[in-house]
Scaffold this active site. Sequence first.
Site, mmCIF file in Angstrom:
data_model
loop_
_atom_site.group_PDB
_atom_site.id
_atom_site.type_symbol
_atom_site.label_atom_id
_atom_site.label_comp_id
_atom_site.label_asym_id
_atom_site.label_seq_id
_atom_site.Cartn_x
_atom_site.Cartn_y
_atom_site.Cartn_z
ATOM 1 N N TYR A 133 -9.351 -2.592 4.887
ATOM 2 C CA TYR A 133 -10.473 -2.040 5.646
ATOM 3 C C TYR A 133 -11.151 -3.165 6.419
ATOM 4 C CZ TYR A 133 -9.741 2.184 2.839
ATOM 5 O OH TYR A 133 -9.198 3.292 2.246
ATOM 6 N N LYS A 183 2.456 -3.579 -3.492
ATOM 7 C CA LYS A 183 3.444 -2.926 -2.624
ATOM 8 C C LYS A 183 4.149 -4.038 -1.866
ATOM 9 C CE LYS A 183 5.573 0.626 -1.038
ATOM 10 N NZ LYS A 183 6.527 1.327 -1.908
ATOM 11 N N ASP A 216 3.043 3.362 -5.216
ATOM 12 C CA ASP A 216 3.612 4.716 -5.224
ATOM 13 C C ASP A 216 4.059 5.101 -6.638
ATOM 14 O OD1 ASP A 216 5.439 2.660 -4.872
ATOM 15 O OD2 ASP A 216 6.685 3.701 -3.410
ATOM 16 N N ASP A 240 -8.846 2.895 -3.427
ATOM 17 C CA ASP A 240 -9.477 4.094 -2.885
ATOM 18 C C ASP A 240 -8.611 5.324 -3.170
ATOM 19 O OD1 ASP A 240 -11.108 5.806 -1.469
ATOM 20 O OD2 ASP A 240 -10.685 4.941 0.497
ATOM 21 N N ASP A 244 -9.238 8.550 -6.132
ATOM 22 C CA ASP A 244 -9.357 9.983 -5.846
ATOM 23 C C ASP A 244 -8.298 10.776 -6.610
ATOM 24 O OD1 ASP A 244 -11.374 9.315 -4.019
ATOM 25 O OD2 ASP A 244 -10.801 10.926 -2.659
HETATM 26 MG MG MG Z 1 -12.236 7.695 -1.308
#
Ligand code: MG
Length: 359
Positions: A133, A183, A216, A240, A244
């Site tokens: 980000y 990754k 993954d 992030d 979730d």
């Molecule tokens: Mg989020």
Amino acid sequence: MSQYRIATIPGDGIGVDVTVEAVRVLDAVLPGIEWTEFDWSCEGYLRTGAMMPADGPEQLAGFDSILLGAVGFPGVPDHVSLWGLLIPLRRAFSQYVNLRPVRLLPGTTSALRDRTAEDLDILIVRENSEGEYSEIGGTHNPGRPDEFVLQESVFTRVGCERIIRFAFERAAERGGRLCSATKSNGLIHSMPYWDSVFERIATEYPQVQTRQMHVDALAAEIVLHPDRLDVIVGSNLFGDILSDLAAAVTGGLGLAPSGNVNPERTGPSMFEAVHGSAPDIAGQGIANPVAQILAGAMLLEQLGETAAAAAVDRAVSEVLAEGKIRTPDLGGKSTTTDLGTAIAHRAAELANLTPAETH
Ligand code: MG
Ligand code: NAI
């Protein structure tokens, strides 16, 4: 009586409703908190052209902590609300840890068949200040056939070391197991670097059992074998997404809290639910306030008010286990205020017990 000064930013949509309930519960366990509300929101943005005033961080700097509802609403692009408030505050106060406990709470049903509270108790430690980000990049040759965009990632030595060390500390305190999300087969510069920092810091914590998994495969592991996981550390993007996912396999977004933490306390930390402003149910008074109430418990814990935090936590579990008062996402018909009030009552009773009785 407490001496704390806490800022609230209720924000948009259900952020407003659930913040009222978290304040109610914290007042019930720790009377005397001085609350100051900041009405920064998408509505404010449409009026003023800014999500918060230019000196927003300075206005908040003197508070002991911040309780944030949610920001984002149709009519304002999500990157405007995110980059206009959330990300600048996280960075202004060096809240470089995003802490997301993921537990299966009593009285709630996991999306995973046959899983109980013992199988699902994970702490996700997400890097919160750099990584994927970043503002570095741009659109080149716009509108032309050779148009392209670049979006850079930033992984600094300081940034990687401090988040990974924080995760090792939590793992050492908890079950002694830490899994790093990588990754390195796809992101061939940043992730091998992340892995090398992880491996170096691991040598300082021989008591912690480590794993490194591609993100993954780790996503699949959360669904298939959550019991094999304890603390997970990941970059900004990976953390992030995994949090979730983890919230969804427990009781859903209405139950998942998070903290943007400055471990050195050089500025206020900021606590919020994982969920957003839920425009689809905004204004109906039916949002589940538990995620925000548990964010309030994390806030108390970070201030060192461990007994009050434990009372809130226990009150949530007891009210959910009892199952009489449930918001629609939990299969009931109760309102946000019904559930918030019930938790506040129970929390107040528990806070008045001696510490020995609450355990
Ligand atoms: Mg989020
Ligand atoms: P969302 O989390 O707001 O909603 C996703 C789904 O979960 C919706 O169906 C919603 O009704 C349900 N839900 C969420 N929280 C709930 C609760 N407490 N009780 C019952 N149901 C609940 O995510 P969405 O729809 O992607 O985003 C809506 C807005 O929120 C966007 O503008 C987004 O940018 C913003 N957002 C803000 C965040 C923040 O302030 N940290 C985090 C995530 C999204």
